[in-house]
Structures are given as structure tokens and as C-alpha cells.
Design a protein around this motif. Structure first.
Motif, PDB file in Angstrom:
ATOM      1  N   MET A  58      13.929   9.645  -8.335  1.00  0.00           N
ATOM      2  CA  MET A  58      14.524   8.547  -9.107  1.00  0.00           C
ATOM      3  C   MET A  58      13.445   7.526  -9.453  1.00  0.00           C
ATOM      4  N   ASN A  59      13.442   7.054 -10.694  1.00  0.00           N
ATOM      5  CA  ASN A  59      12.448   6.075 -11.122  1.00  0.00           C
ATOM      6  C   ASN A  59      12.835   4.658 -10.739  1.00  0.00           C
ATOM      7  N   TYR A  60      11.822   3.864 -10.399  1.00  0.00           N
ATOM      8  CA  TYR A  60      11.985   2.426 -10.213  1.00  0.00           C
ATOM      9  C   TYR A  60      11.354   1.789 -11.444  1.00  0.00           C
ATOM     10  N   GLU A  61      12.194   1.252 -12.334  1.00  0.00           N
ATOM     11  CA  GLU A  61      11.726   0.782 -13.639  1.00  0.00           C
ATOM     12  C   GLU A  61      11.192  -0.645 -13.551  1.00  0.00           C
ATOM     13  N   ILE A  62       9.938  -0.813 -13.942  1.00  0.00           N
ATOM     14  CA  ILE A  62       9.269  -2.113 -13.852  1.00  0.00           C
ATOM     15  C   ILE A  62       8.779  -2.526 -15.238  1.00  0.00           C
ATOM     16  N   MET A  63       9.261  -3.659 -15.733  1.00  0.00           N
ATOM     17  CA  MET A  63       8.771  -4.209 -16.996  1.00  0.00           C
ATOM     18  C   MET A  63       7.685  -5.242 -16.698  1.00  0.00           C
ATOM     19  N   ILE A  64       6.540  -5.097 -17.350  1.00  0.00           N
ATOM     20  CA  ILE A  64       5.432  -6.041 -17.190  1.00  0.00           C
ATOM     21  C   ILE A  64       5.077  -6.591 -18.567  1.00  0.00           C
ATOM     22  N   VAL A  65       5.122  -7.918 -18.692  1.00  0.00           N
ATOM     23  CA  VAL A  65       4.839  -8.552 -19.980  1.00  0.00           C
ATOM     24  C   VAL A  65       3.762  -9.630 -19.802  1.00  0.00           C
ATOM     25  N   ASP A  66       2.630  -9.411 -20.442  1.00  0.00           N
ATOM     26  CA  ASP A  66       1.535 -10.383 -20.475  1.00  0.00           C
ATOM     27  C   ASP A  66       0.816 -10.167 -21.793  1.00  0.00           C
ATOM     28  N   ASN A  67       0.329 -11.248 -22.398  1.00  0.00           N
ATOM     29  CA  ASN A  67      -0.300 -11.109 -23.714  1.00  0.00           C
ATOM     30  C   ASN A  67      -1.660 -10.408 -23.650  1.00  0.00           C
ATOM     31  N   LEU A  68      -2.218 -10.267 -22.459  1.00  0.00           N
ATOM     32  CA  LEU A  68      -3.508  -9.590 -22.317  1.00  0.00           C
ATOM     33  C   LEU A  68      -3.310  -8.188 -21.741  1.00  0.00           C
ATOM     34  N   PRO A  69      -3.610  -7.140 -22.514  1.00  0.00           N
ATOM     35  CA  PRO A  69      -3.439  -5.767 -22.018  1.00  0.00           C
ATOM     36  C   PRO A  69      -4.185  -5.497 -20.713  1.00  0.00           C
ATOM     37  N   ILE A  70      -5.362  -6.107 -20.540  1.00  0.00           N
ATOM     38  CA  ILE A  70      -6.141  -5.856 -19.321  1.00  0.00           C
ATOM     39  C   ILE A  70      -5.420  -6.393 -18.086  1.00  0.00           C
ATOM     40  N   ILE A  71      -4.662  -7.486 -18.260  1.00  0.00           N
ATOM     41  CA  ILE A  71      -3.890  -8.043 -17.144  1.00  0.00           C
ATOM     42  C   ILE A  71      -2.729  -7.112 -16.802  1.00  0.00           C
ATOM     43  N   VAL A  72      -2.039  -6.623 -17.828  1.00  0.00           N
ATOM     44  CA  VAL A  72      -0.929  -5.683 -17.605  1.00  0.00           C
ATOM     45  C   VAL A  72      -1.434  -4.455 -16.860  1.00  0.00           C
ATOM     46  N   ASP A  73      -2.561  -3.898 -17.300  1.00  0.00           N
ATOM     47  CA  ASP A  73      -3.122  -2.713 -16.648  1.00  0.00           C
ATOM     48  C   ASP A  73      -3.533  -3.016 -15.209  1.00  0.00           C
ATOM     49  N   GLY A  74      -4.017  -4.237 -14.986  1.00  0.00           N
ATOM     50  CA  GLY A  74      -4.382  -4.633 -13.624  1.00  0.00           C
ATOM     51  C   GLY A  74      -3.178  -4.658 -12.693  1.00  0.00           C
ATOM     52  N   TYR A  75      -2.062  -5.225 -13.170  1.00  0.00           N
ATOM     53  CA  TYR A  75      -0.839  -5.229 -12.365  1.00  0.00           C
ATOM     54  C   TYR A  75      -0.376  -3.799 -12.069  1.00  0.00           C
ATOM     55  N   ILE A  76      -0.454  -2.945 -13.080  1.00  0.00           N
ATOM     56  CA  ILE A  76      -0.010  -1.560 -12.898  1.00  0.00           C
ATOM     57  C   ILE A  76      -0.870  -0.855 -11.839  1.00  0.00           C
ATOM     58  N   ASN A  77      -2.174  -1.088 -11.882  1.00  0.00           N
ATOM     59  CA  ASN A  77      -3.058  -0.479 -10.882  1.00  0.00           C
ATOM     60  C   ASN A  77      -2.698  -0.936  -9.476  1.00  0.00           C
ATOM     61  N   LEU A  78      -2.393  -2.227  -9.342  1.00  0.00           N
ATOM     62  CA  LEU A  78      -2.029  -2.752  -8.020  1.00  0.00           C
ATOM     63  C   LEU A  78      -0.684  -2.204  -7.549  1.00  0.00           C
ATOM     64  N   LEU A  79       0.289  -2.166  -8.464  1.00  0.00           N
ATOM     65  CA  LEU A  79       1.636  -1.756  -8.078  1.00  0.00           C
ATOM     66  C   LEU A  79       1.761  -0.244  -7.912  1.00  0.00           C
ATOM     67  N   SER A  80       0.870   0.508  -8.536  1.00  0.00           N
ATOM     68  CA  SER A  80       0.916   1.969  -8.408  1.00  0.00           C
ATOM     69  C   SER A  80       0.649   2.409  -6.968  1.00  0.00           C
ATOM     70  N   LYS A  81       0.002   1.532  -6.203  1.00  0.00           N
ATOM     71  CA  LYS A  81      -0.308   1.863  -4.803  1.00  0.00           C
ATOM     72  C   LYS A  81       0.788   1.418  -3.839  1.00  0.00           C
ATOM     73  N   THR A  82       1.858   0.824  -4.380  1.00  0.00           N
ATOM     74  CA  THR A  82       2.931   0.298  -3.547  1.00  0.00           C
ATOM     75  C   THR A  82       3.919   1.408  -3.176  1.00  0.00           C
ATOM     76  N   ASP A  83       4.436   1.319  -1.956  1.00  0.00           N
ATOM     77  CA  ASP A  83       5.441   2.273  -1.489  1.00  0.00           C
ATOM     78  C   ASP A  83       6.817   1.872  -2.027  1.00  0.00           C
ATOM     79  N   PHE A  84       7.387   2.720  -2.857  1.00  0.00           N
ATOM     80  CA  PHE A  84       8.713   2.450  -3.419  1.00  0.00           C
ATOM     81  C   PHE A  84       9.803   3.266  -2.723  1.00  0.00           C
ATOM     82  N   GLN A  85       9.523   3.670  -1.488  1.00  0.00           N
ATOM     83  CA  GLN A  85      10.509   4.377  -0.669  1.00  0.00           C
ATOM     84  C   GLN A  85      11.071   5.594  -1.410  1.00  0.00           C
ATOM     85  N   GLN A  86      10.168   6.487  -1.766  1.00  0.00           N
ATOM     86  CA  GLN A  86      10.488   7.764  -2.410  1.00  0.00           C
ATOM     87  C   GLN A  86      10.903   7.627  -3.874  1.00  0.00           C
TER      88      GLN A  86
END
Length: 222
Positions: free
Chosen positions: A1-29
């Protein structure tokens, strides 16, 4: 099952940075799926596309300062957060801002009641994942800057509601009193009464709108 996360920032590099950080988070399967956007118009369209596809947005990470979508009066991340609160009632909302003025912070808290609120310059790659885990576990997180701004309001004995905050903030942004009804769902007479009350508290009832804004800035409210 997907955990849907919307990230909105005017700078693409910031959005990608958040995604890199959150990709390492445990979402309990659950598998994180990221919905990326860089302005209010695209985010608005992504929200309604998710609704059409019956995709539930579980968490939204929003910057406050975003290119607006004037056609639908979505002017910033706060307006987007209100829309998300309406359409996805169980969505956890994290607001990130560069603004720390007490009235602005209080306005966000009262309008959105976000699960997370902090200043952009307080985020580090070390602290963000742990903060995020607390929020998805059901906790509310407010950063040190946010807490201090609320203490400042308390010390000044300011206890206005959200409409009073809106009036003062909009006036400081150059919106004329006659146009406030376009932004606030109150009659002109109600707005005038509230503005008079604000002036009573800050100026003892005497002074122009310019004097009011100057005083609010001088004591650190704006």
C-alpha cells in the motif's frame, strides 16, 4: 500500500532534497509515493487529479511562499493547506516557512492547525527524519522559533482571532480596507469594528492604518 506524500516548494532542488530524506524513513511496510509540485497552480491540479483517481493524500509538506494561482485565489502554501484540509480530512500537514513574525505564525496555527510547523532555516538532514517520524506517529511538532513567537504574543497579551490577524496582515501587505471583504468572509461593518478594536489595543484608538502597521512592526508583531 502506498503512503501518498505531496511536497510543494518553488525550488525543485529543495523538493528533491526532502524526497531523499523521506525515502529513508520507515513507513511500516507502506511504500512512499511522492507527488511533487513547485507552484500553487500545479499543486491545485495535482490535488484534484488525486481526487479524481481516488488517491488519498496522507501527508502534505508545504512551503508558505509559492507562485500563486490567481484564477482560484490560491496565493500561497497556507491557501493550499486549507484546500487540502477540506478535500483530505485525514491528511497530516507540515508547513515550512521563512517567516517568524508572531502574527503570521499565529495565523497559520489558527487557520490550518498543522501537525508540523517550523522555520526553513531550522531544518537539518539529521533532525528532519526524526521530526517526520514523530508527526506520522500522531504527534504535533512546532520548532523552537514557532514556540518563541507564540510566547511573544502571550507576553504582549494579544489574543485576537484569525480574522483579526488576517485584517492586520493584509493591511500590512497593502490591501485597502475597502477590499478586505474579498479576502475575509465578513461584512464591511464587521471588519471596521474589528479594525477599531485592534487600534484600541495598539494605538489606544488613535491613528491611521499606517500608524497601526508601524506600531505592529515596532513591537514585533509583523
Amino acid at each position: 500500500m502506498n503512503y501518498e506524500i505531496m511536497i510543494v516548494d518553488n525550488l525543485p532542488i529543495i523538493v528533491d532534497g526532502y524526497i531523499n530524506l523521506l525515502s529513508k524513513t520507515d513507513f511500516q511496510q507502506n511504500k512512499p509515493n511522492f507527488i511533487k509540485s513547485h507552484n500553487c497552480q500545479d499543486a491545485y491540479n495535482q490535488i484534484f487529479l488525486s481526487l479524481k483517481l481516488q488517491v488519498n493524500i496522507n501527508l502534505a509538506l508545504l512551503d508558505t511562499s509559492l507562485p500563486p494561482y490567481k484564477d482560484f485565489n490560491i496565493n500561497n502554501g497556507v491557501d493550499l493547506a486549507l484546500l487540502i484540509r477540506e478535500k483530505f480530512t485525514d491528511c497530516k500537514i507540515i508547513i515550512i516557512t521563512m517567516e517568524s513574525e508572531p502574527l503570521t505564525v499565529d495565523r497559520i496555527i489558527k487557520k490550518i492547525k498543522p501537525e508540523g510547523l517550523f522555520s526553513k532555516d531550522e531544518i537539518t538532514s539529521e533532525s528532519f527524519p526524526s521530526i517526520f517520524k514523530k508527526i506520522i506517529s500522531g504527534n504535533i511538532y512546532q520548532s523552537k522559533t514557532v514556540i518563541e513567537s507564540q510566547r511573544e504574543l502571550f507576553k504582549k497579551n494579544i489574543n485576537w482571532d484569525i480574522y483579526d490577524n488576517d485584517i492586520l496582515v493584509l493591511l500590512s501587505q497593502g490591501v485597502k480596507t475597502i477590499n478586505l471583504t474579498s479576502y475575509i468572509p465578513l461584512s464591511m461593518s464587521a471588519i471596521e469594528k474589528r479594525k477599531a478594536n485592534i487600534k484600541d489595543q495598539l494605538l489606544e484608538g488613535k491613528g491611521s492604518d499606517k500608524d497601526l502597521i508601524t506600531k505592529a512592526e515596532r513591537i514585533g508583531l509583523l
